[in-house]
Design an enzyme around this catalytic site. Structure first.
Site, PDB file in Angstrom:
ATOM      1  N   HIS A 170      -0.365  31.938  20.103  1.00 42.87           N
ATOM      2  CA  HIS A 170       1.136  31.173  20.737  1.00 42.87           C
ATOM      3  C   HIS A 170       0.853  31.461  22.400  1.00 42.87           C
ATOM      4  CE1 HIS A 170       5.155  30.019  21.046  1.00 42.87           C
ATOM      5  NE2 HIS A 170       5.476  29.834  19.753  1.00 42.87           N
ATOM      6  N   SER A 171      -0.167  31.075  22.821  1.00 42.96           N
ATOM      7  CA  SER A 171      -0.437  30.908  24.250  1.00 42.96           C
ATOM      8  C   SER A 171       0.399  29.661  24.935  1.00 42.96           C
ATOM      9  CB  SER A 171      -1.837  31.032  24.434  1.00 42.96           C
ATOM     10  OG  SER A 171      -2.395  32.120  24.641  1.00 42.96           O
ATOM     11  N   TYR A 172       0.893  29.757  25.932  1.00 41.61           N
ATOM     12  CA  TYR A 172       1.508  28.647  26.591  1.00 41.61           C
ATOM     13  C   TYR A 172       0.488  28.396  27.667  1.00 41.61           C
ATOM     14  CZ  TYR A 172       6.224  29.809  24.681  1.00 41.61           C
ATOM     15  OH  TYR A 172       7.176  30.070  23.807  1.00 41.61           O
ATOM     16  N   GLU A 200      -0.351  25.242  18.803  1.00 40.13           N
ATOM     17  CA  GLU A 200      -0.359  26.298  17.626  1.00 40.13           C
ATOM     18  C   GLU A 200      -1.258  25.833  16.438  1.00 40.13           C
ATOM     19  OE1 GLU A 200       3.708  27.830  17.260  1.00 40.13           O
ATOM     20  OE2 GLU A 200       4.059  26.752  18.851  1.00 40.13           O
ATOM     21  N   HIS A 204       7.843  32.781  12.605  1.00 36.67           N
ATOM     22  CA  HIS A 204       6.728  33.439  13.106  1.00 36.67           C
ATOM     23  C   HIS A 204       6.652  34.981  12.310  1.00 36.67           C
ATOM     24  CE1 HIS A 204       6.041  30.323  15.689  1.00 36.67           C
ATOM     25  NE2 HIS A 204       6.652  30.696  16.370  1.00 36.67           N
ATOM     26  N   ARG A 232       8.409  27.986  11.041  1.00 39.71           N
ATOM     27  CA  ARG A 232       9.587  28.252  10.096  1.00 39.71           C
ATOM     28  C   ARG A 232       9.349  28.143   8.830  1.00 39.71           C
ATOM     29  NH1 ARG A 232      10.668  25.931  15.066  1.00 39.71           N
ATOM     30  NH2 ARG A 232      12.078  27.037  16.700  1.00 39.71           N
ATOM     31  N   ASP A 281       8.535  20.025  19.545  1.00 40.07           N
ATOM     32  CA  ASP A 281       8.195  21.413  18.790  1.00 40.07           C
ATOM     33  C   ASP A 281       7.701  21.036  17.480  1.00 40.07           C
ATOM     34  OD1 ASP A 281       8.319  23.888  18.078  1.00 40.07           O
ATOM     35  OD2 ASP A 281      10.316  24.195  18.293  1.00 40.07           O
TER      36      ASP A 281
END
Length: 343
Positions: A173-175, A307, A99, A74, A246
């Site tokens: 941005h893989s989870y 990230e 992003h 952000r 986060d």
């Protein structure tokens, strides 16, 4: 190496090594759609979140598996100042920019080219972001290379050049969910992070400029801890993030392994190495329920993102590592995700 057409101009490339590991990547958004790795018994399963239906990636509000840019994270007030000139960006996260905006790198078709060596297989992805695109200055030429090695390492190399000074903070941005095929949430995953400080967030998830020492908090992962200990914690920073994490962690640079993630049930281990100064760890606190994913429907805390990137907060707080790339300079960063099992 497999290449197949998806939805017209989209292609999915599947990189496979000789150790029963494979990684599938779309040229759309550079999205990693699945990573197949064996567990402690040799059972091959997917360890990232991805949609069941490819067309759902077109919107992809959760950024599953995507390349993020020009700036991941952000940007406060959707504005920044460079060399005395102010730039305004799209406000796509309240009053802030997130992003790269709706025209970010997660929404473009990248030019793909595969390659293979004796012990690697990989994919080059190229894209030119034009001057003024999304409000950012400069023509930016980007190449992202995904390399899968015979040692079950997925290496992501980022390279970029610009003809005007511009901010840049690229990431993937893989989870991750090491349980395999989304059998459970990441609540019981064990995480170790080489970090003794993280950035405090305000109620809009914007860094305040204050660094908090992890000592005595649910953010102390230096000796490792279970992720779920921060999901319903009374600690204010966990609550602000929606009962989870986060936050940007600044690496101490004391260990080569920046992150070690373990799932006690499957025995899978993920080790993250990077030359980035830190990372955002996101535990999918805002992931809505009921999305049709490849193996199960979505739910809160179903995955964890690492990230690795430079901090966008540096655009407003000089004490943090800069993300500004000057004209004529080369941006080069590397992150490695190595998969294995507990011995």
């Amino acid at each position: 190496m497999e290449e197949k057409d998806i939805l017209g101009t989209w292609k999915e490339y599947t990189l496979t090594n000789n150790q029963n590991m494979s990684v599938s990547i779309l040229n759309y958004g550079g999205i990693i759609t699945k990573i197949i790795v064996p567990d402690q018994n040799g059972k091959k399963e997917n360890v990232v979140l991805g949609y069941k239906h490819y067309q759902d990636y077109e919107a992809n509000p959760n950024y599953f598996g995507a390349l993020i840019g020009r700036v991941a994270g952000r940007i406060q007030g959707a504005t920044f100042t460079l060399n005395g000139e102010s730039y305004s960006l799209e406000k796509n996260n309240g009053e802030n920019h997130q992003h790269g905006g709706s025209d970010g790198f997660h929404q473009v078709i990248w030019e793909g080219q595969t390659f293979q060596t004796e012990d690697t297989v990989g994919l080059h992805l190229k894209h030119r972001s034009r001057d003024g695109e999304g409000g950012y200055p400069g023509n930016l030429d980007v190449m992202v290379t995904y390399t899968l090695t015979s040692a079950n390492q997925l290496v992501i190399n980022y390279t970029a050049k610009t003809d005007k000074t511009t901010p840049i903070a690229l990431t993937n941005h893989s989870y991750f969910n090491l349980s395999g095929n989304l059998k459970e949430t990441v609540k019981n995953h064990h995480v170790a992070i080489d970090s003794s400080q993280f950035m405090e967030l305000d109620e809009h998830l914007i860094p305040t400029g204050t660094l908090i020492d992890v000592e005595g908090t649910p953010f102390d992962f230096r000796a490792g801890r279970i992720l779920g200990t921060g999901f319903n914690h009374h600690f204010g920073q966990n609550k602000i993030a929606g009962n989870g994490y986060d936050h940007y962690f600044i690496f101490d640079e004391t260990k080569e392994n920046k992150v070690v993630l373990k799932d006690p049930t499957s025995g899978r281990v993920l080790v993250v190495k990077t030359d980035q100064p830190g990372m955002v760890m996101y535990t999918s606190n805002g992931l809505e329920e009921g999305l049709r994913l490849r193996e199960a429907d979505s739910s809160k805390h179903l995955g964890v993102c690492f990230e690795t990137q430079g901090p966008p907060a540096s655009l407003h707080h000089e004490r943090f590592p800069t993300i500004v790339l000057n004209a004529g300079e080369v941006y080069e960063r590397r992150t490695e995700f190595a998969f294995g099992v507990e011995e």
